[in-house]
Design a protein around this motif. Structure first.
Motif, PDB file in Angstrom:
ATOM      1  N   CYS A 401     -44.509 -13.797  19.577  1.00 13.73           N
ATOM      2  CA  CYS A 401     -44.018 -12.522  20.109  1.00 13.73           C
ATOM      3  C   CYS A 401     -45.017 -11.398  19.843  1.00 13.73           C
ATOM      4  N   SER A 402     -46.289 -11.745  19.716  1.00 13.68           N
ATOM      5  CA  SER A 402     -47.298 -10.754  19.338  1.00 13.68           C
ATOM      6  C   SER A 402     -47.490  -9.671  20.394  1.00 13.68           C
ATOM      7  N   LYS A 403     -47.132  -9.949  21.647  1.00  9.96           N
ATOM      8  CA  LYS A 403     -47.315  -8.930  22.689  1.00  9.96           C
ATOM      9  C   LYS A 403     -46.269  -7.830  22.623  1.00  9.96           C
ATOM     10  N   PHE A 404     -45.240  -8.022  21.820  1.00  8.50           N
ATOM     11  CA  PHE A 404     -44.201  -6.997  21.655  1.00  8.50           C
ATOM     12  C   PHE A 404     -44.526  -6.223  20.387  1.00  8.50           C
ATOM     13  N   LYS A 405     -45.087  -5.058  20.552  1.00  7.61           N
ATOM     14  CA  LYS A 405     -45.521  -4.258  19.426  1.00  7.61           C
ATOM     15  C   LYS A 405     -44.343  -3.476  18.850  1.00  7.61           C
ATOM     16  N   GLY A 406     -44.486  -3.049  17.601  1.00  9.58           N
ATOM     17  CA  GLY A 406     -43.446  -2.257  16.960  1.00  9.58           C
ATOM     18  C   GLY A 406     -42.427  -3.145  16.275  1.00  9.58           C
ATOM     19  N   GLY A 407     -41.353  -2.509  15.804  1.00  8.45           N
ATOM     20  CA  GLY A 407     -40.351  -3.223  15.025  1.00  8.45           C
ATOM     21  C   GLY A 407     -39.316  -3.945  15.857  1.00  8.45           C
ATOM     22  N   ASN A 408     -39.266  -3.675  17.180  1.00 10.37           N
ATOM     23  CA  ASN A 408     -38.247  -4.286  18.024  1.00 10.37           C
ATOM     24  C   ASN A 408     -38.772  -5.596  18.596  1.00 10.37           C
ATOM     25  N   GLN A 409     -38.562  -6.682  17.867  1.00 12.67           N
ATOM     26  CA  GLN A 409     -39.076  -7.984  18.249  1.00 12.67           C
ATOM     27  C   GLN A 409     -37.965  -8.830  18.872  1.00 12.67           C
ATOM     28  N   PRO A 410     -38.292  -9.616  19.911  1.00  9.94           N
ATOM     29  CA  PRO A 410     -37.291 -10.518  20.485  1.00  9.94           C
ATOM     30  C   PRO A 410     -36.882 -11.591  19.480  1.00  9.94           C
ATOM     31  N   HIS A 411     -35.732 -12.169  19.739  1.00  6.31           N
ATOM     32  CA  HIS A 411     -35.260 -13.277  18.910  1.00  6.31           C
ATOM     33  C   HIS A 411     -36.117 -14.519  19.138  1.00  6.31           C
ATOM     34  N   CYS A 412     -36.551 -14.754  20.382  1.00  2.44           N
ATOM     35  CA  CYS A 412     -37.350 -15.933  20.682  1.00  2.44           C
ATOM     36  C   CYS A 412     -38.218 -15.667  21.911  1.00  2.44           C
ATOM     37  N   CYS A 413     -39.503 -15.992  21.797  1.00  6.02           N
ATOM     38  CA  CYS A 413     -40.447 -15.823  22.906  1.00  6.02           C
ATOM     39  C   CYS A 413     -40.967 -17.153  23.427  1.00  6.02           C
ATOM     40  N   LYS A 414     -40.387 -18.259  23.012  1.00  5.65           N
ATOM     41  CA  LYS A 414     -40.867 -19.560  23.449  1.00  5.65           C
ATOM     42  C   LYS A 414     -40.534 -19.806  24.917  1.00  5.65           C
ATOM     43  N   ARG A 415     -41.442 -20.492  25.603  1.00  5.33           N
ATOM     44  CA  ARG A 415     -41.211 -20.843  27.006  1.00  5.33           C
ATOM     45  C   ARG A 415     -40.108 -21.896  27.121  1.00  5.33           C
ATOM     46  N   ASN A 416     -39.982 -22.723  26.095  1.00  2.00           N
ATOM     47  CA  ASN A 416     -38.963 -23.781  26.080  1.00  2.00           C
ATOM     48  C   ASN A 416     -38.117 -23.655  24.803  1.00  2.00           C
ATOM     49  N   PRO A 417     -37.190 -22.671  24.752  1.00  2.62           N
ATOM     50  CA  PRO A 417     -36.402 -22.460  23.528  1.00  2.62           C
ATOM     51  C   PRO A 417     -35.475 -23.638  23.245  1.00  2.62           C
ATOM     52  N   VAL A 418     -35.217 -23.848  21.954  1.00  8.81           N
ATOM     53  CA  VAL A 418     -34.272 -24.864  21.492  1.00  8.81           C
ATOM     54  C   VAL A 418     -33.206 -24.147  20.680  1.00  8.81           C
ATOM     55  N   VAL A 419     -31.949 -24.327  21.064  1.00  5.81           N
ATOM     56  CA  VAL A 419     -30.835 -23.559  20.499  1.00  5.81           C
ATOM     57  C   VAL A 419     -29.928 -24.483  19.700  1.00  5.81           C
ATOM     58  N   VAL A 420     -29.486 -23.991  18.524  1.00  3.59           N
ATOM     59  CA  VAL A 420     -28.505 -24.703  17.701  1.00  3.59           C
ATOM     60  C   VAL A 420     -27.355 -23.761  17.383  1.00  3.59           C
ATOM     61  N   ASP A 421     -26.205 -24.345  17.123  1.00  3.17           N
ATOM     62  CA  ASP A 421     -25.004 -23.566  16.810  1.00  3.17           C
ATOM     63  C   ASP A 421     -25.108 -22.960  15.415  1.00  3.17           C
ATOM     64  N   LEU A 422     -24.397 -21.844  15.206  1.00  4.76           N
ATOM     65  CA  LEU A 422     -24.299 -21.258  13.871  1.00  4.76           C
ATOM     66  C   LEU A 422     -23.227 -21.975  13.064  1.00  4.76           C
ATOM     67  N   LEU A 423     -23.301 -21.831  11.752  1.00  2.34           N
ATOM     68  CA  LEU A 423     -22.327 -22.462  10.866  1.00  2.34           C
ATOM     69  C   LEU A 423     -21.091 -21.594  10.724  1.00  2.34           C
ATOM     70  N   PRO A 424     -19.957 -22.178  10.372  1.00  3.73           N
ATOM     71  CA  PRO A 424     -18.766 -21.365  10.121  1.00  3.73           C
ATOM     72  C   PRO A 424     -19.012 -20.344   9.016  1.00  3.73           C
ATOM     73  N   GLY A 425     -18.379 -19.183   9.135  1.00  2.00           N
ATOM     74  CA  GLY A 425     -18.486 -18.166   8.097  1.00  2.00           C
ATOM     75  C   GLY A 425     -19.516 -17.103   8.362  1.00  2.00           C
ATOM     76  N   VAL A 426     -20.174 -17.086   9.529  1.00  2.00           N
ATOM     77  CA  VAL A 426     -21.143 -16.026   9.807  1.00  2.00           C
ATOM     78  C   VAL A 426     -20.391 -14.721  10.042  1.00  2.00           C
ATOM     79  N   PRO A 427     -21.028 -13.560   9.841  1.00  2.00           N
ATOM     80  CA  PRO A 427     -20.341 -12.280  10.051  1.00  2.00           C
ATOM     81  C   PRO A 427     -19.773 -12.168  11.458  1.00  2.00           C
ATOM     82  N   TYR A 428     -18.700 -11.408  11.591  1.00  2.30           N
ATOM     83  CA  TYR A 428     -18.016 -11.286  12.873  1.00  2.30           C
ATOM     84  C   TYR A 428     -18.924 -10.725  13.957  1.00  2.30           C
TER      85      TYR A 428
END
Length: 595
Positions: A401-428
């Motif tokens: 994500c180096s092309k995004f300057k400053g503190g506002n960075q994307p969660h993921c910049c991959k061309r082929n993202p891989v997603v997994v579920d969160l665990l129970p108990g994460v904040p609302y």
């Protein structure tokens, strides 16, 4: 804790306790059939308690004589055992004549334990007193007694309040209903934090439903570290908590640098995550006993945590725990939306429009469910899209994500993202409906309500019209076993969803307070009051304005009275409608649910 455990059972025949070492029965019972050699207890339902420390050696047994106080396994392994020995009469002396006791019960300082039936297991082996000879038991029995917080008490054990150096307001225990027996016992304290060390709550109560208050105060924020102060206060008068434990779940607990005044042990609930730890007092500092009497019954600790610069963020309640347990009971937490918020100047402001995508996966397999460690979903973006943020899931890598300057960075910049579920108990504020199950999805035939998993992504660089937004491709689904193939994405009729104003809303009870609707008439009801601001452009007294159009209970539509039978306004109401409209700033519903 003190006064310790009490173990009881029912003999299956006419057994008696001739003698006992390391414990004693609370009642001898009727032993008139033994005029000469009197047994220790002839009760059909004996109740056994531990002996106190200092008992003569000839009355002791290994791991006995602790006054019934047993430490938690994670706190002190050596003191998490309690044992005694009994000599049984009238029981027989072979495995065919000895019968299993039944109806075991375990009592601690509070209720809440239920015991399973006794089962026969492999005979245990013990060493003689000299430690050189092994003796095998005639029979060995086993049972399990489980603790339930719901059975222990109708009210919460503890509640959590919060404060921070960056916000002068304190978030008190979730409500006065949790902090006090009733509103009359609530005293509002008009004060603000003058020092960062302050832990004084906004609300103080004289009669607590939550005998324990845990205060989490974010004290300081350094460049590479941040400091937290924890205060535990006992409002349970005439009751001291001995060998108390506090368990916290926090995403930064894997970077604990220093803990003062308390002992800290990480709890590895999952192999790949270390976000839970246990705190307890130090005997030498005399804070392993939590004394009673309000503010005098407090213990304190400060934690220094090292920041993980890759994932550290000031947003989303970064500094506050997700869950807290006191002595094994889950504490009532404030809602994430009420956490002390950061000053407006800290939060980045972005004016670009980012489409939201809601991804829902339904498992229509009738018998095949997705087991732990759960599903993994991947795809290829059609253009140069990025994932700005996610709710209910996360990608396994952030990418470049180096092309995004400053503190506002994307969660993921991959061309082929891989997603997994969160665990129970994460904040609302990181959850969405049907998320956060650790990727575990039931089969449709087993549990349709748990056969769905969902998450939401905010997509950047994708366009904002149906001509510029392109379909992802090459979808892949992985589960604990291979075998899934995915078809190409196709466009179907647009889905319909509710706007944030919701004309519809859902009400449900608060856990450990009123989420259980009891039976039996007047006691089988729960109540709520709703305060709504009027929309003066559409507000009218006519046509049943104050009453709902449809009501559903547990998904079933309720029968409403015909509109012509709605409570009508007085005949003279219209003549004063302007005055009433001007004086009333809101409408109140009083909702009663009877079972």
């Amino acid at each position: 804790m003190s006064p310790g455990w009490t173990l009881g059972w029912t003999w299956s025949k006419k057994e008696i306790i001739w003698s006992i070492a390391g414990a004693q029965a609370t009642d001898q019972g009727d032993c008139k059939d033994f005029p000469n050699d009197i047994p220790h207890s002839c009760e059909k339902n004996p109740r056994i308690i531990d002996m106190h420390p200092g008992t003569p050696y000839n009355q002791q047994f290994a791991n006995c004589c602790k006054g019934g106080v047993v430490s938690a396994l994670g706190q002190d392994l050596g003191n998490s055992l309690s044992a005694f020995q009994i000599s049984v009469g009238n029981s027989g002396n072979t495995y065919r004549t000895v019968s299993l006791p039944k109806n075991f019960s375990l009592l601690g300082p509070n209720q809440g334990y239920t015991c399973s039936p006794v089962s026969v297991v492999s005979s245990s082996v013990s060493l003689t007193s000299g430690g050189r000879r092994k003796n095998r038991a005639l029979m060995t029995w086993k049972l399990v007694c489980s603790y339930s917080q719901l059975l222990a008490s109708d009210t919460p054990t503890c509640c959590v309040s919060m404060s921070s150096f960056y916000n002068s307001e304190i978030t008190p225990c979730p409500s006065c209903a949790c902090g006090c027996m009733n509103n009359e016992n609530c005293a509002l304290i008009k004060s603000t934090i003058q020092q960062t060390e302050s832990t004084t709550p906004v609300k103080q109560c004289t009669q607590h439903m939550c005998p324990i208050r845990v205060h989490w105060h974010v004290k300081k924020n350094y460049k590479t570290y941040w400091r937290v102060k924890i205060t535990i206060t006992n409002f349970y008068y005439n009751f001291n908590y001995t060998k108390w434990t506090l368990v916290a779940q926090h995403p930064n607990l894997n970077n604990v640098a220093k803990v003062s005044n308390f002992i800290y042990k990480p709890l590895l609930l999952y192999e790949h995550i270390n976000d839970t730890g246990m705190f307890y007092g130090v005997k030498k500092l005399e804070n392993d006993i939590l004394l009673d009497a309000g503010s005098n019954g407090s213990v304190h600790s400060e934690i220094i945590l090292k920041k993980d610069r890759k994932i550290f963020t000031l947003k989303h309640g970064w500094a506050f725990p997700r869950r807290i347990y006191f002595n094994g009971d889950e504490c009532i937490m404030p809602l994430p939306v009420s956490y002390p918020s950061l000053p407006n100047s800290v939060l980045p402001i972005s004016s670009d429009i980012r489409p939201l995508a809601l991804v829902t996966m339904n498992n229509f397999q009738m018998y095949r469910h997705i087991m732990n460690p759960g599903w993994t979903l991947g795809w290829n973006w059609a253009k140069k899209e990025v994932i700005w943020s996610m709710v209910g899931a996360q990608t396994t890598e952030q990418g470049d994500c180096s092309k995004f300057k400053g503190g506002n960075q994307p969660h993921c910049c991959k061309r082929n993202p891989v997603v997994v579920d969160l665990l129970p108990g994460v904040p609302y504020n990181q959850q969405i409906s049907n998320c956060c199950k650790g990727g575990v999805v039931s089969s449709w035939g087993q549990d349709p309500s748990a056969a769905v998993s969902a998450f939401q992504v905010s997509v950047g660089l994708s366009g904002t019209t149906n001509k510029t937004v392109k379909l992802p491709k090459n979808f892949s689904l992985l589960a604990p076993g291979p075998g899934y193939t995915c078809g190409p994405a196709t466009i179907v009729p647009s889905t319909v969803y509710l706007t944030p104003d919701h004309d519809t809303a859902m009400f449900y009870g608060m856990k450990f307070y009123n989420d259980l609707l009891m039976e039996a008439g007047p006691f089988g009801n729960v109540q709520s009051e709703v305060l709504m601001q009027k929309d003066k452009n559409t507000f009218t007294f006519k046509q049943g304005w104050a009453f709902p159009r449809k009501v559903y209970f547990n998904g079933e539509e309720c029968m409403l009275p015909p509109p012509e039978e709605y409570p009508s306004l007085p005949n003279h109401g219209n003549t004063k409608s302007i005055l009433i409209s001007a004086m009333a700033a809101s409408a109140i519903w009083l909702i009663h649910i009877f079972l």
